[in-house]
Scaffold this motif. Structure first.
Motif, PDB file in Angstrom:
ATOM      1  N   ARG A 144       0.823  -1.210   0.000  1.00  0.00           N
ATOM      2  CA  ARG A 144       0.000   0.000   0.000  1.00  0.00           C
ATOM      3  C   ARG A 144       0.852   1.254   0.000  1.00  0.00           C
ATOM      4  N   LEU A 145       1.917   1.257   0.810  1.00  0.00           N
ATOM      5  CA  LEU A 145       2.794   2.424   0.897  1.00  0.00           C
ATOM      6  C   LEU A 145       3.497   2.662  -0.432  1.00  0.00           C
ATOM      7  N   CYS A 146       3.981   1.601  -1.066  1.00  0.00           N
ATOM      8  CA  CYS A 146       4.653   1.756  -2.357  1.00  0.00           C
ATOM      9  C   CYS A 146       3.681   2.234  -3.432  1.00  0.00           C
ATOM     10  N   ARG A 147       2.504   1.675  -3.437  1.00  0.00           N
ATOM     11  CA  ARG A 147       1.495   2.090  -4.411  1.00  0.00           C
ATOM     12  C   ARG A 147       1.153   3.572  -4.231  1.00  0.00           C
ATOM     13  N   ALA A 148       1.010   3.990  -2.977  1.00  0.00           N
ATOM     14  CA  ALA A 148       0.697   5.392  -2.693  1.00  0.00           C
ATOM     15  C   ALA A 148       1.880   6.292  -3.047  1.00  0.00           C
ATOM     16  N   GLY A 149       3.101   5.816  -2.825  1.00  0.00           N
ATOM     17  CA  GLY A 149       4.276   6.606  -3.162  1.00  0.00           C
ATOM     18  C   GLY A 149       4.374   6.875  -4.649  1.00  0.00           C
ATOM     19  N   LYS A 150       4.094   5.859  -5.459  1.00  0.00           N
ATOM     20  CA  LYS A 150       4.090   6.037  -6.918  1.00  0.00           C
ATOM     21  C   LYS A 150       3.011   7.028  -7.333  1.00  0.00           C
ATOM     22  N   ARG A 151       1.854   6.900  -6.722  1.00  0.00           N
ATOM     23  CA  ARG A 151       0.740   7.783  -7.068  1.00  0.00           C
ATOM     24  C   ARG A 151       1.049   9.231  -6.673  1.00  0.00           C
ATOM     25  N   ALA A 152       1.684   9.418  -5.530  1.00  0.00           N
ATOM     26  CA  ALA A 152       2.037  10.762  -5.081  1.00  0.00           C
ATOM     27  C   ALA A 152       2.957  11.442  -6.093  1.00  0.00           C
ATOM     28  N   THR A 153       3.899  10.694  -6.635  1.00  0.00           N
ATOM     29  CA  THR A 153       4.806  11.257  -7.635  1.00  0.00           C
ATOM     30  C   THR A 153       4.045  11.622  -8.902  1.00  0.00           C
ATOM     31  N   GLN A 154       3.149  10.753  -9.333  1.00  0.00           N
ATOM     32  CA  GLN A 154       2.337  11.040 -10.519  1.00  0.00           C
ATOM     33  C   GLN A 154       1.497  12.305 -10.324  1.00  0.00           C
ATOM     34  N   ILE A 155       0.943  12.449  -9.131  1.00  0.00           N
ATOM     35  CA  ILE A 155       0.118  13.615  -8.820  1.00  0.00           C
ATOM     36  C   ILE A 155       0.964  14.887  -8.857  1.00  0.00           C
ATOM     37  N   GLY A 156       2.184  14.805  -8.354  1.00  0.00           N
ATOM     38  CA  GLY A 156       3.075  15.952  -8.398  1.00  0.00           C
ATOM     39  C   GLY A 156       3.461  16.323  -9.817  1.00  0.00           C
ATOM     40  N   ILE A 157       3.774  15.318 -10.627  1.00  0.00           N
ATOM     41  CA  ILE A 157       4.156  15.565 -12.021  1.00  0.00           C
ATOM     42  C   ILE A 157       3.006  16.221 -12.790  1.00  0.00           C
ATOM     43  N   ALA A 158       1.788  15.858 -12.456  1.00  0.00           N
ATOM     44  CA  ALA A 158       0.616  16.425 -13.139  1.00  0.00           C
ATOM     45  C   ALA A 158       0.478  17.926 -12.902  1.00  0.00           C
ATOM     46  N   GLN A 159       1.185  18.459 -11.913  1.00  0.00           N
ATOM     47  CA  GLN A 159       1.128  19.896 -11.620  1.00  0.00           C
ATOM     48  C   GLN A 159       2.201  20.690 -12.358  1.00  0.00           C
ATOM     49  N   VAL A 160       3.021  20.002 -13.146  1.00  0.00           N
ATOM     50  CA  VAL A 160       4.128  20.663 -13.845  1.00  0.00           C
ATOM     51  C   VAL A 160       3.693  21.091 -15.241  1.00  0.00           C
ATOM     52  N   ALA A 161       3.694  22.390 -15.492  1.00  0.00           N
ATOM     53  CA  ALA A 161       3.381  22.961 -16.804  1.00  0.00           C
ATOM     54  C   ALA A 161       3.784  24.429 -16.798  1.00  0.00           C
ATOM     55  N   THR A 162       3.942  24.996 -17.966  1.00  0.00           N
ATOM     56  CA  THR A 162       4.328  26.399 -18.108  1.00  0.00           C
ATOM     57  C   THR A 162       3.403  27.326 -17.325  1.00  0.00           C
ATOM     58  N   ASP A 163       4.022  28.195 -16.531  1.00  0.00           N
ATOM     59  CA  ASP A 163       3.337  29.253 -15.770  1.00  0.00           C
ATOM     60  C   ASP A 163       2.516  28.764 -14.592  1.00  0.00           C
ATOM     61  N   LYS A 164       2.543  27.470 -14.299  1.00  0.00           N
ATOM     62  CA  LYS A 164       1.846  26.993 -13.107  1.00  0.00           C
ATOM     63  C   LYS A 164       2.711  27.260 -11.874  1.00  0.00           C
ATOM     64  N   PRO A 165       2.118  27.395 -10.700  1.00  0.00           N
ATOM     65  CA  PRO A 165       2.898  27.670  -9.491  1.00  0.00           C
ATOM     66  C   PRO A 165       3.698  26.452  -9.042  1.00  0.00           C
ATOM     67  N   LEU A 166       4.943  26.666  -8.621  1.00  0.00           N
ATOM     68  CA  LEU A 166       5.735  25.572  -8.077  1.00  0.00           C
ATOM     69  C   LEU A 166       5.063  24.974  -6.845  1.00  0.00           C
TER      70      LEU A 166
END
Length: 249
Positions: A120-142
């Motif tokens: 469960r922890l590993c699955r959640a860790g992978k998902r957390a990274t995916q969620i963070g990557i989804a916030q990366v785009a031009t002009d979006k807040p860090l």
């Protein structure tokens, strides 16, 4: 680094694939009874064959080609005589350079038999990274990276290590923007510029809040003591979102 030309993106993709494939080769070799030094030697040999240079060694004179952290060790573990055992959580972090370009990746692997909480922890860790990557785009807040990961961690009942941050990368292992929080940070006001190269690497835990250095001056441990997993990619910000360069292939 900010990518402005296609050849720069090509260079990042090349080293990104190398570090991803090196980590995958190490993960496939994992077996009880081997030492972390033997595992590191597999990664070192792979990097050498591909003409890549270990970034921890070249940048910081780290005593290993890769960082291997087991169980209570959460980051920057020194490869050595520690013997891997059944049920261990093993974090492998590979960063390297080639032709002046740097990429950084990492992941946590379970040595069978794994327990339900580990899965469960590993699955959640992978998902957390995916969620963070989804916030990366031009002009979006860090800050959007840490806010999104923090909301997910809270909902799932996990904590985040709050002094191990993401960072800029590309022409060196660590560069602007330094210290990109992967937890909610109200003081963060910077924005993501087009072409920015950065890592996304939350450290998700079952209770840990901070990383503390051990006696060897390198290895980091959770405070308070708790299991921690980390998954990391190097990405490039574009108008349409993030390009992940650390993919195996």
């Amino acid at each position: 680094m900010t990518v402005t030309q296609e050849e720069e993106l090509d260079g990042l993709k090349e080293i990104g694939k190398i570090v991803a494939n090196a980590m995958e080769a190490m993960a496939k070799a994992l077996e009880p009874g081997m030492t972390t030094r033997e595992l590191d030697e597999i990664g070192a040999a792979f990097l050498e064959r591909e003409g890549a240079i270990s970034a921890p060694q070249s940048a910081y004179d780290f005593p290993g080609a890769t960082c291997i952290s087991v169980n209570e060790e959460i980051a920057h573990g020194i490869p050595g005589e520690r013997v891997l055992a059944r049920g261990d959580l093993v974090n492998i972090d590979v960063s390297a350079s080639k032709d002046g370009y740097f990429a950084d990746t990492g992941a946590t692997f379970r040595m069978p038999p794994s327990q339900t909480w580990q899965e469960r922890l590993c699955r959640a860790g992978k998902r957390a990274t995916q969620i963070g990557i989804a916030q990366v785009a031009t002009d979006k807040p860090l800050a959007g990276i840490g806010n999104a990961i923090g909301a997910f961690a809270d909902k799932q009942g996990y904590t985040l290590i709050r002094n191990l941050a993401s960072h800029g990368v590309g022409r060196s292992l660590h560069e602007y923007p330094e210290e990109i929080s992967t937890w909610p940070d109200r003081s963060e006001r910077r924005k993501i510029n087009k072409g920015l190269v950065l890592t996304v690497e939350p450290f998700l835990s079952k209770g840990g809040l901070f990383a503390e250095s051990g006696e060897d001056g390198w290895t980091l441990y959770s405070e308070p003591a708790a299991p921690v997993v980390q998954y990391e990619h190097t990405v490039v910000a574009t108008d349409k979102g993030a390009i992940i360069v650390t993919l195996p292939g």
